[in-house]
Design a protein around this motif. Structure first.
Motif, PDB file in Angstrom:
ATOM      1  N   PHE A   4      10.144  16.904   5.757  1.00 55.97           N
ATOM      2  CA  PHE A   4      11.014  17.557   4.787  1.00 55.97           C
ATOM      3  C   PHE A   4      10.694  19.044   4.785  1.00 55.97           C
ATOM      4  O   PHE A   4       9.544  19.439   4.600  1.00 55.97           O
ATOM      5  N   VAL A  12       6.703  18.998   4.278  1.00 57.53           N
ATOM      6  CA  VAL A  12       5.977  17.755   4.060  1.00 57.53           C
ATOM      7  C   VAL A  12       6.340  16.788   5.180  1.00 57.53           C
ATOM      8  O   VAL A  12       7.512  16.466   5.363  1.00 57.53           O
ATOM      9  N   ALA A  17       6.559  13.301   6.111  1.00 56.07           N
ATOM     10  CA  ALA A  17       6.544  12.028   5.394  1.00 56.07           C
ATOM     11  C   ALA A  17       6.287  10.863   6.349  1.00 56.07           C
ATOM     12  O   ALA A  17       5.696   9.864   5.961  1.00 56.07           O
ATOM     13  N   ALA A  67       0.700   1.949  -0.398  1.00 60.82           N
ATOM     14  CA  ALA A  67       0.516   2.696  -1.644  1.00 60.82           C
ATOM     15  C   ALA A  67       1.627   3.732  -1.767  1.00 60.82           C
ATOM     16  O   ALA A  67       2.294   4.052  -0.790  1.00 60.82           O
ATOM     17  N   SER A  68       1.810   4.267  -2.969  1.00 59.20           N
ATOM     18  CA  SER A  68       2.916   5.193  -3.148  1.00 59.20           C
ATOM     19  C   SER A  68       2.627   6.495  -2.405  1.00 59.20           C
ATOM     20  O   SER A  68       1.482   6.928  -2.296  1.00 59.20           O
ATOM     21  N   GLY A  69       3.660   7.073  -1.830  1.00 56.12           N
ATOM     22  CA  GLY A  69       3.525   8.322  -1.088  1.00 56.12           C
ATOM     23  C   GLY A  69       3.340   8.122   0.405  1.00 56.12           C
ATOM     24  O   GLY A  69       3.197   9.096   1.140  1.00 56.12           O
ATOM     25  N   CYS A  70       3.356   6.874   0.875  1.00 56.11           N
ATOM     26  CA  CYS A  70       3.117   6.666   2.304  1.00 56.11           C
ATOM     27  C   CYS A  70       4.422   6.619   3.097  1.00 56.11           C
ATOM     28  O   CYS A  70       4.417   6.326   4.285  1.00 56.11           O
ATOM     29  N   GLY A  71       5.531   6.918   2.453  1.00 54.00           N
ATOM     30  CA  GLY A  71       6.775   7.083   3.194  1.00 54.00           C
ATOM     31  C   GLY A  71       7.658   5.858   3.271  1.00 54.00           C
ATOM     32  O   GLY A  71       8.610   5.820   4.063  1.00 54.00           O
ATOM     33  N   LYS A  72       7.407   4.850   2.421  1.00 56.51           N
ATOM     34  CA  LYS A  72       8.227   3.642   2.458  1.00 56.51           C
ATOM     35  C   LYS A  72       9.682   3.952   2.130  1.00 56.51           C
ATOM     36  O   LYS A  72      10.600   3.543   2.849  1.00 56.51           O
ATOM     37  N   SER A  73       9.868   4.686   1.038  1.00 58.77           N
ATOM     38  CA  SER A  73      11.242   5.009   0.631  1.00 58.77           C
ATOM     39  C   SER A  73      11.932   5.855   1.687  1.00 58.77           C
ATOM     40  O   SER A  73      13.110   5.648   1.988  1.00 58.77           O
ATOM     41  N   THR A  74      11.190   6.800   2.247  1.00 56.50           N
ATOM     42  CA  THR A  74      11.776   7.670   3.267  1.00 56.50           C
ATOM     43  C   THR A  74      12.251   6.849   4.456  1.00 56.50           C
ATOM     44  O   THR A  74      13.377   7.049   4.946  1.00 56.50           O
ATOM     45  N   GLU A 134      19.102   9.780   4.908  1.00 54.69           N
ATOM     46  CA  GLU A 134      18.353  10.888   5.498  1.00 54.69           C
ATOM     47  C   GLU A 134      18.424  10.711   7.013  1.00 54.69           C
ATOM     48  O   GLU A 134      18.524   9.578   7.501  1.00 54.69           O
TER      49      GLU A 134
HETATM   50  N1  LIG Z   1      13.484  14.809  -0.502  1.00 59.50           N
HETATM   51  C1  LIG Z   1      12.180  15.092  -0.282  1.00 59.50           C
HETATM   52  N2  LIG Z   1      11.776  16.378  -0.149  1.00 59.50           N
HETATM   53  C2  LIG Z   1      10.481  16.671   0.052  1.00 59.50           C
HETATM   54  N3  LIG Z   1       9.501  15.763   0.163  1.00 59.50           N
HETATM   55  C3  LIG Z   1       9.822  14.458   0.043  1.00 59.50           C
HETATM   56  C4  LIG Z   1      11.182  14.061  -0.187  1.00 59.50           C
HETATM   57  N4  LIG Z   1      11.209  12.702  -0.265  1.00 59.50           N
HETATM   58  C5  LIG Z   1       9.934  12.292  -0.099  1.00 59.50           C
HETATM   59  N5  LIG Z   1       9.100  13.343   0.109  1.00 59.50           N
HETATM   60  C6  LIG Z   1       7.657  13.263   0.357  1.00 59.50           C
HETATM   61  O1  LIG Z   1       7.442  12.352   1.390  1.00 59.50           O
HETATM   62  C7  LIG Z   1       6.309  11.563   1.124  1.00 59.50           C
HETATM   63  C8  LIG Z   1       6.663  10.094   1.171  1.00 59.50           C
HETATM   64  O2  LIG Z   1       7.475   9.810   0.053  1.00 59.50           O
HETATM   65  P1  LIG Z   1       8.160   8.400  -0.182  1.00 59.50           P
HETATM   66  O3  LIG Z   1       8.895   8.006   1.020  1.00 59.50           O
HETATM   67  O4  LIG Z   1       8.937   8.489  -1.453  1.00 59.50           O
HETATM   68  O5  LIG Z   1       6.893   7.446  -0.381  1.00 59.50           O
HETATM   69  P2  LIG Z   1       6.815   6.010  -1.046  1.00 59.50           P
HETATM   70  O6  LIG Z   1       8.180   5.484  -1.228  1.00 59.50           O
HETATM   71  O7  LIG Z   1       5.976   5.207  -0.115  1.00 59.50           O
HETATM   72  O8  LIG Z   1       6.105   6.184  -2.350  1.00 59.50           O
HETATM   73  C9  LIG Z   1       5.746  12.016  -0.188  1.00 59.50           C
HETATM   74  O9  LIG Z   1       4.686  12.912   0.040  1.00 59.50           O
HETATM   75  C10 LIG Z   1       6.899  12.719  -0.827  1.00 59.50           C
HETATM   76  O10 LIG Z   1       6.444  13.750  -1.672  1.00 59.50           O
END
Ligand SMILES: Nc1ncnc2c1ncn2[C@@H]1O[C@H](COP(=O)(O)OP(=O)(O)O)[C@@H](O)[C@H]1O
Ligand SMILES: [Mg+2]
Lengths: 294, 274
Positions: B26, B33, B35, B54-61, B70
């Protein structure tokens, strides 16, 4: 109450007590809705009644002849609406003036709606359009509508067109700004959900943007219509022969304060009723969101 | 990465989703960042895959890239061999916060997809009724989302993507905001739906138990930057009993794998949860 009903009462006096309570409750239940309505109306009426009383007392104590007592205004209102008392130029002329003003208010207002809502939707959706129009709109917005009066009289002459233009100007900005705000505050997730479900391009406007922005659009419509009623008076003071604003102007030149106050009251009531109409539409169209009900 | 296994032994493995060497960074003014880095993942048709981490490991991304919300910074993401270009009806996303259209009734929400894909009125009504019944909301067809509980809202969201005839269901911690009882009920219902429809499901969660209850296969992700650690196949018979010994063996195994991979700073909170 409910505990009393559930537990068997050991003594006759207690059961009697419970029964009378029950009767009282059922009476209350039957009329509770109407009672609440009456309460609301009564509460709302306290201040106007006090104001009228104060007005009456004020006129008596000061002995002024510049302001008529409430009774005289009531007579004037009757004559204005139905005639048969003074038999002058204003007798029974309320329907004419009222209708002319309503047409101008709604004409200007609808013109504002037709232009401001689509423009607001577009500006809210397309950053390019916003970048292009925002500076111009922001420069024009602080100019008071009354400052447009001379120019509008040059553009449109001394007549109804000028009044409609002023009403339009006054209603335009609140509707535009609220519409833009409404579009901006649509949750991005809803656009994503729509895209995933196969809704794209111009369909998005009808299926997502407009319904999602409806609460704010209605906010703008209410404000806009309020301003429209304020500005109609200004617009009709420019020398048009008919309309509620013209009546107030005539009352002033003829030193007929009872006529001026009558005109004010009629405008107040009409503005209130037309706001109620919008509120009705608002509550009907937003039945999905009780929090947006007025 | 090292101990990847291919699961779904009983089913012919037709790859529906292929991700190769995918990175996602990103870009922003405050700093970039990363991700995801070097993600490889293949999902076969009909599989139930959990992304666990764990949260922040990029699952949602990762899920959002599959959904087309995206784009990858580099690498490939393909559905049936063709690159993902934006969101589409073949991939139905169920969001954690439901993302229902609040101005539409339950019925209209479910009908939204078929209607916008140009199905006839009769077809739309038929599909809507079918899935409304599948999630048990026929009695609430004229209710607006505002008046529904969280569990019911999520049922509507699931029915909405099912009615849209999605091939892949993408679910981002869909039950995380629900109470434990409702969550268990919805997990059970989701499995029933999966068995009836044989959809491919990619389900993001941070709960080991949820992953073991639901999936054929658990993809464990790690942070800094986000990547896939291990890929564990779950060969427990269904229905699964969380109190049984085999279930707990698998759960312990997955927990250990997860624990050995997460950063020390995160370890403490994760231990408390497990
Ligand atoms: N739109 C975005 N812009 C900037 N950073 C992002 C964005 N979406 C996610 N991130 C970053 O990418 C990393 C992974 O996020 P995310 O996929 O939400 O993790 P999870 O779902 O596993 O908790 C995090 O460090 C988050 O801050
Ligand atoms: Mg997430």
């Amino acid at each position: 109450m409910s505990i009393q009903e559930l537990t068997p009462s050991p003594t006759p006096s207690a059961s009697q007590q419970a029964q009378s309570d029950k009767a009282a409750q059922s009476v209350q239940l039957l009329s509770s809705a109407t009672r609440r309505k009456i309460n609301k109306v009564a509460l709302g009426a306290i201040v106007p009644v006090c104001l009228i009383l104060l007005w009456e007392l004020g006129v008596r104590w000061t002995g002024t002849r510049l302001i008529p007592p409430p009774y005289q205004v009531a007579v004037m209102m009757w004559d204005f609406a139905f005639g048969g008392i003074y038999d002058d130029a204003f007798s029974a002329s309320l329907p004419t003036h009222f209708w002319v003003s309503v047409q101008r208010v709604y004409g200007g207002f609808l013109l504002a709606v037709v232009l401001a809502v689509p423009l607001g939707l577009m500006i809210g959706r397309f950053p390019l359009l916003k970048a292009m129009l925002d500076p111009t709109l922001s420069l024009l917005r602080p100019v008071p509508v009354t400052a447009w009066l001379p120019l509008s009289m040059i553009f449109f002459g001394l007549g109804p067109k000028s009044a409609i233009f002023l009403v339009f100007l006054g209603a335009f900005y609140p509707i535009l700004l609220n519409t833009i705000f409404g579009v901006k505050s649509v949750d991005d997730k809803l656009f994503e959900a729509a895209a995933m479900l196969g809704c794209n391009g111009s369909q998005l406007f009808r299926s997502v943007v407009i319904p999602a922005a409806t609460p704010q659009i209605f906010n703008g419509l209410r404000l806009g219509l309020g301003f429209a009623w304020i500005l109609i008076v200004v617009g009709e003071m420019t020398g048009v022969p008919e309309g509620l604003g013209a009546v107030i102007m005539d009352g002033r030149t003829l030193s007929r304060t009872d006529l001026v106050i009558t005109g004010m009251i009629v405008i107040g009531i009409t503005g209130f009723l037309s706001d109620r109409l919008i509120v009705l539409a608002n509550n009907y169209l937003l039945k999905w969101s009780p929090q947006h009900h007025v | 990465m090292s101990d990847r296994k291919i699961s779904g032994l009983s089913k012919p493995a037709v790859p529906i989703l292929t991700i190769r060497n995918l990175d996602k960074t990103f870009l922003s003014d405050k700093g970039n960042v990363t991700a995801l880095k070097g993600v490889d993942l293949t999902v076969s048709k009909g599989e139930f895959v959990c992304l666990l981490g764990a949260s922040g490991c990029g699952k949602s991304t990762l899920l959002r890239i599959i959904g087309g919300f995206e784009g990858p910074s580099s690498g490939h993401a393909e559905i049936y061999g063709s690159a993902i270009k934006g969101p589409g009806p073949d991939r139905g996303m169920v969001f954690q916060d439901y993302a229902l259209f609040p101005w539409l009734t339950v019925e209209e929400n479910i009908a939204f997809g078929p209607k916008h894909q140009g199905r006839t009125r009769a077809e739309t009504a038929e599909v809507t009724d079918k899935f409304m019944e599948m999630v048990g909301l026929t009695g609430f067809r004229n209710t607006y989302p505002n008046a529904l509980s969280g569990g019911m809202k999520q049922r509507v969201a699931i029915a909405r993507v099912l009615a849209n005839d999605a091939d892949i269901l993408l679910m981002d911690e869909p039950f995380a905001a629900l109470d434990a009882l409702t969550r268990a009920k919805l997990q059970e219902e989701l499995l029933e739906i999966w068995e009836r429809t044989r959809l491919t499901i990619i389900f993001v969660t941070h709960s080991v138990e949820e992953a073991v209850i639901l999936s054929d296969r658990i993809v464990v992700m790690g942070a800094g930057p986000g990547h896939i650690e291990t890929d564990i196949s779950v060969d427990l018979a269904r229905p699964r009993d969380p109190a049984s010994i085999p279930f707990n063996d698998v759960r312990r195994d997955v927990s250990n794998q997860l624990r050995s991979h997460i950063a020390p700073a995160l370890r403490k909170s994760q231990l408390a949860e497990a």
